[in-house]
Scaffold this motif. Structure first.
Motif, short mmCIF file in Angstrom:
data_model
loop_
_atom_site.label_atom_id
_atom_site.label_comp_id
_atom_site.label_asym_id
_atom_site.label_seq_id
_atom_site.Cartn_x
_atom_site.Cartn_y
_atom_site.Cartn_z
N ARG A 143 -1.36 -6.48 -12.20
CA ARG A 143 -2.50 -5.58 -12.19
C ARG A 143 -3.79 -6.40 -12.23
NH1 ARG A 143 0.69 -2.49 -10.48
NH2 ARG A 143 1.62 -0.76 -11.60
N TYR A 144 -4.82 -5.91 -11.56
CA TYR A 144 -6.15 -6.50 -11.62
C TYR A 144 -6.77 -6.13 -12.95
CZ TYR A 144 -11.17 -6.91 -10.77
OH TYR A 144 -12.50 -7.21 -10.88
N TYR A 169 -4.72 3.09 -3.85
CA TYR A 169 -3.98 1.85 -4.12
C TYR A 169 -4.78 0.96 -5.06
CZ TYR A 169 -1.61 -2.59 -3.59
OH TYR A 169 -0.95 -3.76 -3.87
N LEU A 170 -6.07 0.87 -4.86
CA LEU A 170 -6.90 0.05 -5.74
C LEU A 170 -6.82 0.55 -7.17
CD1 LEU A 170 -9.88 -0.32 -3.30
CD2 LEU A 170 -8.37 -2.17 -4.07
N HIS A 209 0.82 -1.22 0.00
CA HIS A 209 0.00 0.00 0.00
C HIS A 209 0.85 1.26 0.00
CE1 HIS A 209 -3.53 -2.35 2.05
NE2 HIS A 209 -3.31 -2.73 0.80
N ARG A 232 -5.19 -6.01 -2.43
CA ARG A 232 -6.36 -5.23 -2.86
C ARG A 232 -7.51 -5.43 -1.88
NH1 ARG A 232 -7.01 -2.96 -7.73
NH2 ARG A 232 -9.13 -3.76 -7.93
N THR A 263 -3.42 -0.24 -8.84
CA THR A 263 -3.17 -1.64 -9.15
C THR A 263 -4.21 -2.22 -10.10
OG1 THR A 263 -4.34 -2.34 -7.15
CG2 THR A 263 -1.94 -2.06 -6.99
N TRP A 264 -5.00 -1.37 -10.71
CA TRP A 264 -6.00 -1.77 -11.70
C TRP A 264 -5.37 -1.63 -13.08
CZ3 TRP A 264 -11.19 -0.69 -9.29
CH2 TRP A 264 -12.22 -1.39 -9.94
#
Length: 128
Positions: free
Chosen positions: A120-121, A49-50, A22, A38, A53-54
């Motif tokens: 990455r998501y 952070y979400l 984070h 996440r 990391t997307w």
């Protein structure tokens, strides 16, 4: 006072686990580690952070977390790929939550890919 345990379920203190991801001092080595971080970001309220990391092709412009949702637990059910040297992977999980006095869960099979070398998501499929 004991350090806060990481919500992702490893049993480690937050600062030694997902907190390092984070705050940017570490990056996720696997798709599962990113998924756990996440989930922890939802618990601790870290929408930046979400978004970071997307995956760039599916990332929303903004993200507002619902303050009425209290995340209460994470179960990783299955992973495919997503290892240190892999380029893609999936993580099936169930995340428990409480909204008001109603308990529920989110069951999802999430896809993760590497973008510029980092996990990455990408997207997820809701499961019953």
């Amino acid at each position: 006072m004991a350090p806060r345990r990481c919500p992702c379920g490893t049993g480690l203190p937050l600062a030694e686990c997902c907190g390092r991801l984070h705050d940017g001092t570490a990056t996720a080595a696997t798709a599962e580690q990113l998924m756990r971080s996440r989930y922890s970001a939802f618990v601790v309220g870290a929408p930046a952070y979400l978004l970071a990391t997307w995956h760039s092709t599916t990332r929303p412009r903004s993200l507002t977390l619902d303050p009425d949702v209290r995340w209460t637990g994470l179960d990783v059910l299955r992973t495919t790929g997503g290892t240190l040297l892999a380029a893609e992977g999936t993580v099936e999980f169930r995340a428990s939550h409480v909204i008001g006095s109603a308990a529920g869960s989110q069951h999802e099979d999430s896809r993760f890919v590497r973008e510029d070398g980092a996990w990455r998501y990408l997207d997820g499929v809701a499961l019953p």
